[in-house]
Design a protein around this motif. Sequence first.
Motif, PDB file in Angstrom:
ATOM      1  N   PHE A  16       0.853  -1.126  -0.074  1.00 15.25           N
ATOM      2  CA  PHE A  16      -0.010   0.080   0.090  1.00 15.25           C
ATOM      3  C   PHE A  16       0.836   1.374   0.078  1.00 15.25           C
ATOM      4  N   SER A  17       1.904   1.327   0.747  1.00 13.96           N
ATOM      5  CA  SER A  17       2.864   2.534   0.710  1.00 13.96           C
ATOM      6  C   SER A  17       3.544   2.617  -0.652  1.00 13.96           C
ATOM      7  N   ASN A  18       3.690   1.529  -1.361  1.00 13.38           N
ATOM      8  CA  ASN A  18       4.422   1.745  -2.660  1.00 13.38           C
ATOM      9  C   ASN A  18       3.375   2.239  -3.603  1.00 13.38           C
ATOM     10  N   VAL A  19       2.065   1.656  -3.567  1.00 15.39           N
ATOM     11  CA  VAL A  19       1.260   2.099  -4.309  1.00 15.39           C
ATOM     12  C   VAL A  19       0.655   3.801  -4.192  1.00 15.39           C
ATOM     13  N   LEU A  20       0.660   4.114  -2.910  1.00  6.06           N
ATOM     14  CA  LEU A  20       0.614   5.480  -2.432  1.00  6.06           C
ATOM     15  C   LEU A  20       1.800   6.129  -3.258  1.00  6.06           C
ATOM     16  N   GLY A  21       2.955   5.663  -3.066  1.00  8.32           N
ATOM     17  CA  GLY A  21       4.280   6.341  -3.549  1.00  8.32           C
ATOM     18  C   GLY A  21       4.165   6.744  -5.217  1.00  8.32           C
ATOM     19  N   LEU A  22       3.504   5.443  -5.761  1.00  3.65           N
ATOM     20  CA  LEU A  22       3.274   5.560  -7.328  1.00  3.65           C
ATOM     21  C   LEU A  22       2.377   6.571  -7.549  1.00  3.65           C
ATOM     22  N   LEU A  23       1.216   6.663  -6.934  1.00  3.47           N
ATOM     23  CA  LEU A  23       0.218   7.663  -7.294  1.00  3.47           C
ATOM     24  C   LEU A  23       0.689   9.073  -7.053  1.00  3.47           C
ATOM     25  N   GLY A  24       1.382   9.216  -5.989  1.00  2.62           N
ATOM     26  CA  GLY A  24       1.864  10.576  -5.851  1.00  2.62           C
ATOM     27  C   GLY A  24       3.187  10.938  -6.779  1.00  2.62           C
ATOM     28  N   SER A  25       3.805   9.864  -6.949  1.00  2.00           N
ATOM     29  CA  SER A  25       4.822  10.210  -8.227  1.00  2.00           C
ATOM     30  C   SER A  25       4.350  10.555  -9.580  1.00  2.00           C
ATOM     31  N   LEU A  26       3.116  10.005  -9.959  1.00  2.04           N
ATOM     32  CA  LEU A  26       2.478  10.103 -11.182  1.00  2.04           C
ATOM     33  C   LEU A  26       1.861  11.704 -10.785  1.00  2.04           C
ATOM     34  N   LEU A  27       1.381  12.093  -9.735  1.00  4.55           N
ATOM     35  CA  LEU A  27       0.726  13.372  -9.486  1.00  4.55           C
ATOM     36  C   LEU A  27       1.780  14.439  -9.699  1.00  4.55           C
ATOM     37  N   GLY A  28       3.088  14.346  -8.858  1.00  5.18           N
ATOM     38  CA  GLY A  28       4.033  14.997  -9.130  1.00  5.18           C
ATOM     39  C   GLY A  28       4.852  15.297 -10.569  1.00  5.18           C
ATOM     40  N   PHE A  29       4.913  14.106 -11.249  1.00  8.55           N
ATOM     41  CA  PHE A  29       5.183  13.925 -12.604  1.00  8.55           C
ATOM     42  C   PHE A  29       4.420  15.104 -13.424  1.00  8.55           C
ATOM     43  N   CYS A  30       3.198  14.874 -13.214  1.00  3.48           N
ATOM     44  CA  CYS A  30       2.193  15.796 -13.895  1.00  3.48           C
ATOM     45  C   CYS A  30       2.628  17.423 -13.582  1.00  3.48           C
ATOM     46  N   ALA A  52      10.886   7.332  -9.685  1.00  8.67           N
ATOM     47  CA  ALA A  52      10.222   6.911  -8.542  1.00  8.67           C
ATOM     48  C   ALA A  52       8.942   6.184  -9.250  1.00  8.67           C
ATOM     49  N   VAL A  53       8.544   6.699 -10.227  1.00  8.35           N
ATOM     50  CA  VAL A  53       7.294   6.151 -10.710  1.00  8.35           C
ATOM     51  C   VAL A  53       7.747   4.536 -11.161  1.00  8.35           C
ATOM     52  N   VAL A  54       8.915   4.356 -11.932  1.00  9.19           N
ATOM     53  CA  VAL A  54       9.357   3.229 -12.283  1.00  9.19           C
ATOM     54  C   VAL A  54       9.660   2.363 -10.938  1.00  9.19           C
ATOM     55  N   THR A  55      10.427   2.737 -10.051  1.00 11.77           N
ATOM     56  CA  THR A  55      10.939   1.711  -8.855  1.00 11.77           C
ATOM     57  C   THR A  55       9.523   1.397  -7.874  1.00 11.77           C
ATOM     58  N   SER A  56       8.666   2.455  -7.822  1.00  9.87           N
ATOM     59  CA  SER A  56       7.404   2.276  -7.122  1.00  9.87           C
ATOM     60  C   SER A  56       6.374   1.190  -7.772  1.00  9.87           C
ATOM     61  N   PHE A  57       6.361   1.264  -9.225  1.00  9.93           N
ATOM     62  CA  PHE A  57       5.566   0.417 -10.060  1.00  9.93           C
ATOM     63  C   PHE A  57       6.192  -1.095  -9.705  1.00  9.93           C
ATOM     64  N   LEU A  58       7.594  -1.249  -9.895  1.00 11.94           N
ATOM     65  CA  LEU A  58       7.933  -2.573  -9.680  1.00 11.94           C
ATOM     66  C   LEU A  58       7.684  -3.114  -8.316  1.00 11.94           C
ATOM     67  N   LEU A  59       7.987  -2.243  -7.368  1.00 13.02           N
ATOM     68  CA  LEU A  59       7.888  -2.813  -5.998  1.00 13.02           C
ATOM     69  C   LEU A  59       6.535  -3.052  -5.670  1.00 13.02           C
ATOM     70  N   SER A  60       5.636  -2.140  -6.167  1.00 15.96           N
ATOM     71  CA  SER A  60       4.245  -2.552  -5.935  1.00 15.96           C
ATOM     72  C   SER A  60       3.461  -3.761  -6.625  1.00 15.96           C
ATOM     73  N   PHE A  61       4.145  -4.058  -7.813  1.00 17.47           N
ATOM     74  CA  PHE A  61       3.868  -5.336  -8.700  1.00 17.47           C
ATOM     75  C   PHE A  61       4.499  -6.401  -7.653  1.00 17.47           C
ATOM     76  N   CYS A  62       5.349  -6.453  -7.277  1.00 17.62           N
ATOM     77  CA  CYS A  62       6.221  -7.628  -6.584  1.00 17.62           C
ATOM     78  C   CYS A  62       5.481  -7.721  -5.222  1.00 17.62           C
ATOM     79  N   ALA A  63       5.185  -6.708  -4.574  1.00 19.86           N
ATOM     80  CA  ALA A  63       4.340  -6.810  -3.273  1.00 19.86           C
ATOM     81  C   ALA A  63       3.042  -7.225  -3.478  1.00 19.86           C
ATOM     82  N   PHE A  64       2.262  -7.028  -4.400  1.00 21.62           N
ATOM     83  CA  PHE A  64       1.074  -7.407  -4.760  1.00 21.62           C
ATOM     84  C   PHE A  64       0.994  -8.999  -5.126  1.00 21.62           C
ATOM     85  N   LYS A  65       1.922  -9.364  -5.810  1.00 18.86           N
ATOM     86  CA  LYS A  65       2.127 -10.541  -6.328  1.00 18.86           C
ATOM     87  C   LYS A  65       2.423 -11.527  -5.141  1.00 18.86           C
TER      88      LYS A  65
END
Length: 194
Positions: free
Chosen positions: A109-123, A172-185
Amino acid sequence: MGTRDQVLSVHQTGASPSSDMASEGKESAKEGWRHHLSTWFDIEIAAVVTILLGLFQLLLSASLIQTDQIMSQFFILPFVLGTVMITGGSFTVANEKKSSNLLLRGCAFSNVLGLLGSLLGFCIYSYTLANPNNIGSCQLDNYYHYDLCPEEKLAAYTWSLNLQLLLYDTAAVVTSFLLSFCAFKALKQTNTQT
């Protein structure tokens, strides 16, 4: 396992060779994908990189207060995003050291939150780089022709700061996505086992 060993194990256990080969094929396909992922991606290294990216954003958030009017209102974004990314990376490292269901959920959940925040920051950072704020014009008679006036220096500083934050957010988008993917898996695998 060679074919001779398979034949010997079939005769010893009484199992059919086709069922052994089918289950072995499924396991080898799963292990092959996992091995392919692990050859170029180490979870602990990605977690440490995520922690460092969060730390960089946390440190750069103080500099945003002194920049142009648009970014000074968003200085809290890299502060919160850096904190969430550090938390996500820390959960991931802790989960790799001693795995538990609670740590795995916190990691996911923290990596998904980091992914969403990173996407917002990217925009937001992409928008501020695409639409630079005019700080003001310089009076050329007060400065030498080779020196930048303070307004131009502040604009260049703001642009470079936004570019750094954009690059950190991209990583951060790349690392958060990969960590979220591995954690949910991993979370899905633990839920199917119980």
